[in-house]
Design an enzyme around this catalytic site. Structure first.
Site, mmCIF file in Angstrom:
data_model
loop_
_atom_site.group_PDB
_atom_site.id
_atom_site.type_symbol
_atom_site.label_atom_id
_atom_site.label_comp_id
_atom_site.label_asym_id
_atom_site.label_seq_id
_atom_site.Cartn_x
_atom_site.Cartn_y
_atom_site.Cartn_z
ATOM 1 N N ASP A 1 1.276 -5.303 6.818
ATOM 2 C CA ASP A 1 0.540 -4.185 6.200
ATOM 3 C C ASP A 1 0.124 -3.128 7.220
ATOM 4 O O ASP A 1 -0.368 -2.065 6.839
ATOM 5 C CB ASP A 1 -0.776 -4.694 5.566
ATOM 6 N N ALA B 1 -6.763 -5.503 3.378
ATOM 7 C CA ALA B 1 -6.154 -5.132 4.663
ATOM 8 C C ALA B 1 -7.164 -4.690 5.721
ATOM 9 O O ALA B 1 -6.849 -3.860 6.574
ATOM 10 C CB ALA B 1 -5.081 -4.040 4.470
ATOM 11 N N GLY B 2 -8.359 -5.263 5.682
ATOM 12 C CA GLY B 2 -9.390 -4.893 6.669
ATOM 13 C C GLY B 2 -8.926 -5.144 8.099
ATOM 14 O O GLY B 2 -9.017 -4.256 8.952
ATOM 15 N N VAL C 1 -14.118 -8.880 4.323
ATOM 16 C CA VAL C 1 -13.196 -9.661 5.159
ATOM 17 C C VAL C 1 -12.445 -10.693 4.297
ATOM 18 O O VAL C 1 -13.014 -11.226 3.339
ATOM 19 C CB VAL C 1 -14.024 -10.384 6.253
ATOM 20 N N LYS D 1 -7.121 -0.809 1.913
ATOM 21 C CA LYS D 1 -6.089 -0.475 0.908
ATOM 22 C C LYS D 1 -6.196 -1.418 -0.286
ATOM 23 O O LYS D 1 -6.765 -2.502 -0.199
ATOM 24 C CB LYS D 1 -4.676 -0.560 1.499
HETATM 25 O O1 C5P Z 1 2.432 -10.077 8.028
HETATM 26 P P1 C5P Z 1 1.106 -10.716 7.834
HETATM 27 O O2 C5P Z 1 0.636 -11.452 9.060
HETATM 28 O O3 C5P Z 1 0.076 -9.824 7.260
HETATM 29 O O4 C5P Z 1 1.345 -11.830 6.714
HETATM 30 C C1 C5P Z 1 0.454 -12.878 6.473
HETATM 31 C C2 C5P Z 1 1.179 -14.007 5.778
HETATM 32 O O5 C5P Z 1 1.583 -13.614 4.461
HETATM 33 C C3 C5P Z 1 2.478 -14.429 6.455
HETATM 34 O O6 C5P Z 1 2.227 -15.405 7.425
HETATM 35 C C4 C5P Z 1 3.285 -14.987 5.307
HETATM 36 O O7 C5P Z 1 2.871 -16.309 5.031
HETATM 37 C C5 C5P Z 1 2.855 -14.134 4.140
HETATM 38 N N1 C5P Z 1 3.777 -13.014 3.870
HETATM 39 C C6 C5P Z 1 5.028 -13.260 3.313
HETATM 40 N N2 C5P Z 1 5.878 -12.218 3.094
HETATM 41 C C7 C5P Z 1 5.505 -10.943 3.382
HETATM 42 C C8 C5P Z 1 4.237 -10.667 3.931
HETATM 43 C C9 C5P Z 1 3.383 -11.722 4.166
HETATM 44 O O8 C5P Z 1 5.381 -14.404 3.036
HETATM 45 N N3 C5P Z 1 6.365 -9.961 3.133
#
Ligand code: C5P
Length: 318
Positions: free
Chosen positions: A141, A105-106, A100, A11
């Site tokens: 994501d 969003a891989g 990567v 994405k």
């Molecule tokens: O949810 P995901 O593991 O993909 O998010 C990776 C990192 O991005 C989280 O650990 C956080 O530090 C940050 N993040 C955030 N707020 C979001 C999504 C991601 O702070 N809404």
């Protein structure tokens, strides 16, 4: 042996605005997410053991329990222990095409593919909303990656409203292979620098999130006005990533000057994309960027926007 193969598209973010803090430590976001045809291929086999094994030949992808695909399979085993006992462990093979640690969003797409694949393999019958609920337990994501297409994402990124898909546009993606940006670092730095601008009360946060629905970018998407879309691309994380990574900043400028409808960094980067009206325009822009940056560390792809998320590869469910 039962097996299934799936396509898991990456994405880009057409829009990413950080509007506030959340109690869970994440950020409140307003995004417009868009699937691309650049996709990984995932095979899942019931292996007759009680183990989950992940195989991926890409050197930057872990084959351990840290892999999001592994965590997705472990979550399904935990949620459906009787089926896990019945069908046994899983071999998951990931054929990587999505770059990567790139903001595409891989890893999330791979986890989404595993959830959809196991749902089919074990004949569980979960509907998309139920799969997305499980996906949100693994990452922000991942719910989007399941259904894909074009969607407004709010909350942590997991609350989705699909909008009419945009699939007639082309893209050039540009990424230095050796540069990876940590998403937690990008958000943490953004918080340090811009916390004073965050909205604090629930009513303001809800109003800002609701505003995107009637905003100019969503209207341009509904009208399929790609020229307008190109001008309205936005990503708040550029404010922290570009100053820290001068090569990405320079790459963004070169991509923008090469033509197309608009250029932006995707997610927390470092991939930069240029939206193009046609494949020919995208190929021409790709060649221009390559002529300006002959460095072999720079990888370039031409790909298309696409209107779907995880897809079963026909006749692969055996
Ligand atoms: O949810 P995901 O593991 O993909 O998010 C990776 C990192 O991005 C989280 O650990 C956080 O530090 C940050 N993040 C955030 N707020 C979001 C999504 C991601 O702070 N809404």
């Amino acid at each position: 042996m039962r097996s299934v193969s799936l396509l898991a598209p990456g994405k880009i973010n057409l829009y990413l605005e950080i509007i506030g803090d959340r109690r869970d430590g994440y950020h409140s976001l307003v995004m417009i997410l868009q699937s691309i045809t650049l996709a990984d291929e995932i095979q899942i086999y019931a292996n007759g053991t009680n183990q989950i094994r992940v195989t991926c030949h890409h050197p930057q992808v872990p084959q351990t329990q840290d892999n999001l695909a592994y965590r997705a399979a472990a979550l399904m085993q935990k949620q459906f222990p009787d089926l896990a006992d019945n069908y046994g462990g899983l071999d998951i093979t990931i054929d990587k095409h999505i770059p990567v640690a790139a903001g595409l969003a891989g890893g999330s797409a791979n986890a989404a593919g595993v959830l959809v694949g196991i749902n089919l393999l074990w004949s569980i019958g979960l509907v998309q909303a139920e799969l997305q609920e499980l996906a949100a337990m693994l990452g922000s994501d991942i719910p989007f990656c399941i259904g894909g297409g074009t969607a407004i994402a709010t909350g942590r990124g997991e609350q989705l409203d699909t909008i009419p898909p945009l699939d007639n546009c082309w893209l050039v993606l540009a990424k230095y292979q050796s540069i990876a940006v940590s998403t937690p670092w990008a958000y943490k730095t953004y918080r340090q620098l811009y916390h004073h601008e965050y909205l604090n009360d629930t009513a303001s946060l809800e109003a800002r999130a609701a505003h995107i629905h009637s905003g100019p970018l969503v209207s341009a998407i509904q009208e399929k006005n790609v020229t307008k879309i190109g001008k309205l691309l936005h990503n708040d994380l550029e404010k922290v990533v570009l100053p820290e990574y001068p090569l990405v900043n320079e790459l963004r400028e070169i991509c923008q000057n090469a033509g197309g409808l608009g250029t932006m960094m995707s997610g927390s980067g470092p991939t930069v994309f240029t939206l193009c009206e046609s494949q020919i325009e995208a190929e021409t822009i790709k060649q221009k960027i390559r002529a300006t940056i002959p460095n072999p560390d720079l990888e370039l792809w031409v790909t298309q926007l696409c209107s779907h998320g995880i897809q079963l590869i026909p006749h692969s469910l055996t």
